[in-house]
Design a protein around this motif. Structure first.
Motif, short mmCIF file in Angstrom:
data_model
loop_
_atom_site.label_atom_id
_atom_site.label_comp_id
_atom_site.label_asym_id
_atom_site.label_seq_id
_atom_site.Cartn_x
_atom_site.Cartn_y
_atom_site.Cartn_z
N THR A 20 47.36 31.58 47.61
CA THR A 20 48.60 32.06 46.75
C THR A 20 48.52 31.30 45.62
O THR A 20 49.21 31.74 44.43
CB THR A 20 49.87 31.97 47.80
OG1 THR A 20 49.97 30.63 48.05
CG2 THR A 20 49.87 32.79 48.70
N GLN A 23 47.08 32.98 42.44
CA GLN A 23 47.94 34.18 42.03
C GLN A 23 49.01 33.66 41.23
O GLN A 23 49.40 34.00 40.12
CB GLN A 23 48.63 34.93 43.06
CG GLN A 23 49.45 36.13 42.59
CD GLN A 23 50.49 36.68 43.59
OE1 GLN A 23 50.93 36.10 44.52
NE2 GLN A 23 50.89 38.03 43.38
N SER A 26 47.90 32.23 37.87
CA SER A 26 47.67 33.55 36.96
C SER A 26 48.53 34.13 36.44
O SER A 26 48.51 34.46 35.01
CB SER A 26 46.67 34.41 37.72
OG SER A 26 45.43 33.80 38.23
N LYS A 27 49.66 34.46 37.15
CA LYS A 27 50.71 34.69 36.58
C LYS A 27 51.52 34.02 35.57
O LYS A 27 51.74 34.68 34.42
CB LYS A 27 51.84 34.97 37.69
CG LYS A 27 52.55 36.26 37.75
CD LYS A 27 53.31 36.61 39.04
CE LYS A 27 53.83 37.91 39.18
NZ LYS A 27 54.44 38.00 40.51
N ALA A 30 49.14 34.12 32.35
CA ALA A 30 49.17 35.92 31.76
C ALA A 30 50.53 35.61 31.00
O ALA A 30 50.68 36.34 29.77
CB ALA A 30 49.36 36.93 32.79
N VAL A 36 42.69 34.67 32.07
CA VAL A 36 42.08 34.01 33.44
C VAL A 36 40.86 34.87 33.64
O VAL A 36 41.12 35.91 33.68
CB VAL A 36 43.09 33.90 34.42
CG1 VAL A 36 42.44 33.31 35.64
CG2 VAL A 36 44.30 32.95 34.13
N PHE A 37 39.67 34.06 33.46
CA PHE A 37 38.60 34.97 33.63
C PHE A 37 37.83 34.79 35.22
O PHE A 37 37.02 35.62 35.75
CB PHE A 37 37.42 34.48 32.58
CG PHE A 37 37.89 35.19 31.33
CD1 PHE A 37 38.61 36.51 31.24
CD2 PHE A 37 37.14 34.80 30.03
CE1 PHE A 37 38.95 36.88 29.82
CE2 PHE A 37 37.28 35.47 28.93
CZ PHE A 37 38.40 36.42 28.88
N TYR A 38 38.26 33.72 35.87
CA TYR A 38 37.66 33.27 37.15
C TYR A 38 38.81 32.64 37.90
O TYR A 38 39.38 31.60 37.57
CB TYR A 38 36.30 32.50 36.98
CG TYR A 38 35.29 32.86 36.04
CD1 TYR A 38 34.41 33.85 36.42
CD2 TYR A 38 35.36 32.35 34.63
CE1 TYR A 38 33.39 34.35 35.29
CE2 TYR A 38 34.38 33.08 33.71
CZ TYR A 38 33.39 33.81 34.15
OH TYR A 38 32.59 34.43 33.17
N HIS A 39 38.51 32.82 39.14
CA HIS A 39 39.16 31.99 40.29
C HIS A 39 38.11 31.66 41.23
O HIS A 39 37.00 32.38 41.44
CB HIS A 39 39.89 32.81 41.23
CG HIS A 39 41.25 33.52 40.68
ND1 HIS A 39 41.97 34.33 41.40
CD2 HIS A 39 41.86 33.09 39.64
CE1 HIS A 39 42.97 34.61 40.74
NE2 HIS A 39 43.06 34.04 39.75
N LEU A 212 55.42 47.33 38.96
CA LEU A 212 54.81 46.45 40.24
C LEU A 212 55.82 46.59 41.62
O LEU A 212 57.02 46.23 41.48
CB LEU A 212 54.31 45.16 39.76
CG LEU A 212 53.90 44.36 40.87
CD1 LEU A 212 52.67 44.62 41.21
CD2 LEU A 212 53.80 42.64 40.22
N LEU B 13 43.14 38.42 38.58
CA LEU B 13 43.36 37.47 37.63
C LEU B 13 44.50 37.50 36.85
O LEU B 13 44.71 36.48 36.34
CB LEU B 13 41.82 37.63 36.86
CG LEU B 13 40.54 37.45 37.21
CD1 LEU B 13 39.34 37.63 36.29
CD2 LEU B 13 40.56 35.94 37.90
N LEU B 14 45.06 38.59 36.88
CA LEU B 14 46.45 38.69 36.26
C LEU B 14 47.56 38.32 37.07
O LEU B 14 48.83 38.04 36.79
CB LEU B 14 46.67 40.14 35.86
CG LEU B 14 45.94 40.55 34.67
CD1 LEU B 14 45.92 42.13 34.37
CD2 LEU B 14 46.19 39.89 33.24
N GLY B 15 47.19 37.96 38.40
CA GLY B 15 48.20 37.27 39.42
C GLY B 15 49.03 38.51 40.01
O GLY B 15 50.33 38.42 40.58
N VAL B 18 47.32 38.89 45.52
CA VAL B 18 46.97 37.84 46.23
C VAL B 18 45.51 38.14 46.74
O VAL B 18 45.46 39.36 47.34
CB VAL B 18 47.81 37.20 47.37
CG1 VAL B 18 47.26 35.77 47.80
CG2 VAL B 18 49.25 36.97 46.53
N VAL B 41 36.26 34.94 42.17
CA VAL B 41 37.09 36.26 41.65
C VAL B 41 36.46 36.35 40.39
O VAL B 41 36.59 35.63 39.41
CB VAL B 41 38.53 35.88 41.55
CG1 VAL B 41 39.10 37.44 41.22
CG2 VAL B 41 39.08 35.73 43.22
N ARG B 48 30.64 39.29 32.81
CA ARG B 48 31.18 38.00 33.49
C ARG B 48 30.76 38.31 35.01
O ARG B 48 30.29 37.53 35.73
CB ARG B 48 32.52 37.88 33.55
CG ARG B 48 32.82 37.36 31.88
CD ARG B 48 34.33 36.67 31.73
NE ARG B 48 35.13 37.85 31.84
CZ ARG B 48 35.70 38.57 30.62
NH1 ARG B 48 35.32 38.09 29.65
NH2 ARG B 48 36.63 39.36 30.70
#
Lengths: 413, 413
Positions: A20, A23, A26-27, A30, A36-39, A212, B13-15, B18, B41, B48
């Protein structure tokens, strides 16, 4: 600037916990316009973590690490980063005394391995940990920014918001020309809301409109792009107005506002109090309202009358109601609301009764919910039919309770 | 064999969501003895994603992809994998007729882009999608196994369990020789527990010993590797015994057991009931116990006496206690526990009072907690000093309450 979020911990790779943190971060990124390009997730293994950091260094400008800052041997994040970036680890006296104090205050034994948590990467900026022991840190090395955060979300989240975001703002020319506004709705489903707004969503460009669904609510994020703030605000205002024309009756607030907090603030401002009588929700309403510091100014307490016997002994629900209507009924809810208001001398009494499931009760199916609110003049009752799991039904019932209370307090003088 | 889980989707990646898929798959692989070394991710971007697949190919034998199999332009997973592995995409007639039928049955219009979902990597094994349209697939190429699964958890999870796991079992000599057991502890910190077990942890090899702090508890996962199950069990038993010798008093259960559920089951088995009087925890104890279906057989209800006035009016806490000891005191907790037991005729009365913070109260600092439990013979009280946030203190206080109650019920006749 493009970012990579690296979570460290074998418990993630074993599937014991969900990532979590990625996430949440990332939020947050943003929101300030960082891509963010990678986790990436790596375990507590120095070789593999080393290669993950090397890959990340080669493709991302901002590396955000979470986890592996703890006291035990398998906490390796700092150690590995210090090797890859060839930066020394040093003891930080401020962090050490904070940790020592933490143990003193909580009357616990400080084992030697806890000292490891005061090791920091030399010349880094310390991000204080207001909810735990391991401090976070941030540094910039050859154009790459590294931010190290602890793993437990209760420590990571406040640290990220309070210290990491300001660090990014101050050090790195992160200036957002993106302006966002979140509109919050309750009592309407995502697909119905989207259908109401279909034409707006189809022709969206600036601002963008992103619905959302989350936590039994729906939010719409409007994001306007404009270098001039007041022009951006005008774009947001116009779109908001269009949206509220179609779905205004479900709208309750902006951004991080919650229905619960809004209700509490409203009661506080009007110097009013509420007491609760809960069956279905088993204390969840009380729990949620007392989550807020200062709840005691608006909430004195209440009862959890889970069994029929307690409804009768504590709230004097008469046999006629139990026998004729059952305890899952508007009549029972209304009695409970009035009685708890009178017993506690609160301005409002709120009650919840119903069937959380999975089994039916009194021939009424799971999801049958009655909520009543008594004020000084009258008693209002609300009947709902909710779908979902036992916990989902309980949580949504409480949210509806806050929504009804919110409306009544707003309308009250 | 070591695995990497690659989730594809910009919404991660945008959050906006999850990555619960990575947890689910990790758990499933751990159960069959496959090591997961990385989670990755990537967004809906072909360049990419290509480099992510190339990196994964170079370090992992089993790549499990989720997401990006849908009908729209930004669904790129198959297309990118087909390029990196130089394998053709072909139309699969069975999948195509399944998709066509799906639209017919649900009375929906099939738009042309839906055909894309019937494209599969040539010579791959199809993993049927029982809950949606996009089929999964699996293939082995130059010793590397690739499994492609859809993104929505409602489609991915059943496909993984029903088709991907059997595929792994049949194709890849995956025989579970790993046997795990989780030991659960409460009331001891991770670092203290690790210190007690230091020599065991240092010489660990088979079984491995992995402590983990989570949700105010500490768990230890023991994993033994042996092709013979009873030999593996013996290894686990011996290590467990050694661990319990040193920290047995904090141990409460195995695997997915929780302290709360154990307590409830114990009360149920002994045909005993509990009622609660909460100040500090504001209804959280009630909420947690009523989370369980069937709670009504052991829990009839209680009161939330958040204000001093309600403690006095509802529980008759005498002035002498309020004036001499304060409401944050063992004396007040004991009175509350006895009174709620008597009022509700329950077998046990449990009470919580204390300071959740952030501000102090009656000169007592945040984290001061008193819990009392009254049974038919006597009243026990427990004094704690907890650290952390307001919610952390409340949550831990409730866990301690369950722990004390658990012990008393166990010891009772």
């Amino acid at each position: 600037m493009n970012a990579e979020i690296i979570a460290v911990g074998s418990e993630l790779l074993l599937g014991q916990i969900v990532n979590t943190n990625a996430q949440f971060i990332s939020k947050g990124l943003a929101d300030i316009g960082v891509n963010v390009f990678y986790h990436t997730v790596a375990g507590d293994n120095q070789n593999r973590l080393t290669s993950v950091i090397q890959t990340a260094k080669s493709r991302s400008d901002l590396l955000i690490f979470t986890g592996g800052l703890g006291p035990t041997k398998d906490d390796l994040t700092k150690e590995t980063i210090s090797k890859v970036f060839q930066k020394e680890l040093v003891h930080d006296e401020v962090s050490l005394s904070y940790i020592t104090n933490y143990f003193l205050q909580t009357n616990r034994e400080m084992t030697p391995n806890n000292k490891k948590q005061a090791l920091i990467i030399k010349d880094s900026t310390i991000l204080p940990n207001d909810n735990g022991m391991a401090p976070g840190m941030a540094f910039i090395h050859e154009g790459i920014t590294c931010i190290l955060l602890p793993g437990p979300p209760s420590e990571m989240k406040p640290m990220f918001n309070k210290y990491a975001i300001p660090y990014l703002h101050s050090r790195l020319d992160v200036h957002s020309k993106l302006h966002s506004r979140v509109l919050r709705f309750f009592g309407i489903g995502e697909s119905v809301l989207e259908t109401k707004l279909q034409d707006l969503i189809e022709k969206q460009s600036n601002p963008t409109i992103a619905p959302l669904a989350s936590e039994h609510e729906v939010t719409i994020r409007l994001t306007a792009s404009h270098s001039d703030e007041s022009a951006a605000m005008k774009l947001l205002d116009d779109t908001e107005q269009e949206i509220l024309k179609r779905a205004g009756s479900y709208f309750y607030g902006y951004d991080d506002e919650t229905l619960e907090r809004q209700t509490m603030n409203l009661l506080h401002k009007k110097n009013l109090t509420v007491a609760s009588a809960e069956s279905l929700t088993g204390g969840l309403f009380s729990k949620v309202i007392t989550d807020f510091p200062g709840a005691s100014s608006v909430y004195s307490g209440g009862v959890v009358v889970y069994s029929t016997e307690l409804k009768q002994s504590m709230l004097k629900v008469p046999d006629t109601i139990v026998d004729t209507h059952g305890v899952v009924s508007a009549e029972c809810a209304e009695w409970m609301a009035v009685e708890i208001k009178n017993q506690t001398k609160a301005d409002y009494g709120i009650s919840f009764t119903g069937v959380a499931g999975p089994d039916e009760q009194e021939g009424k199916s799971a999801g049958t919910v009655f909520i009543a609110i008594a004020d000084k003049n009258q008693t209002h009752s609300f009947s709902l039919k909710l779908a979902g799991s036992r916990n989902g039904i309980r949580e949504r019932a409480v949210k509806h309770g806050f929504r009804f209370l919110n409306q009544l307090v707003k309308e009250g003088q």
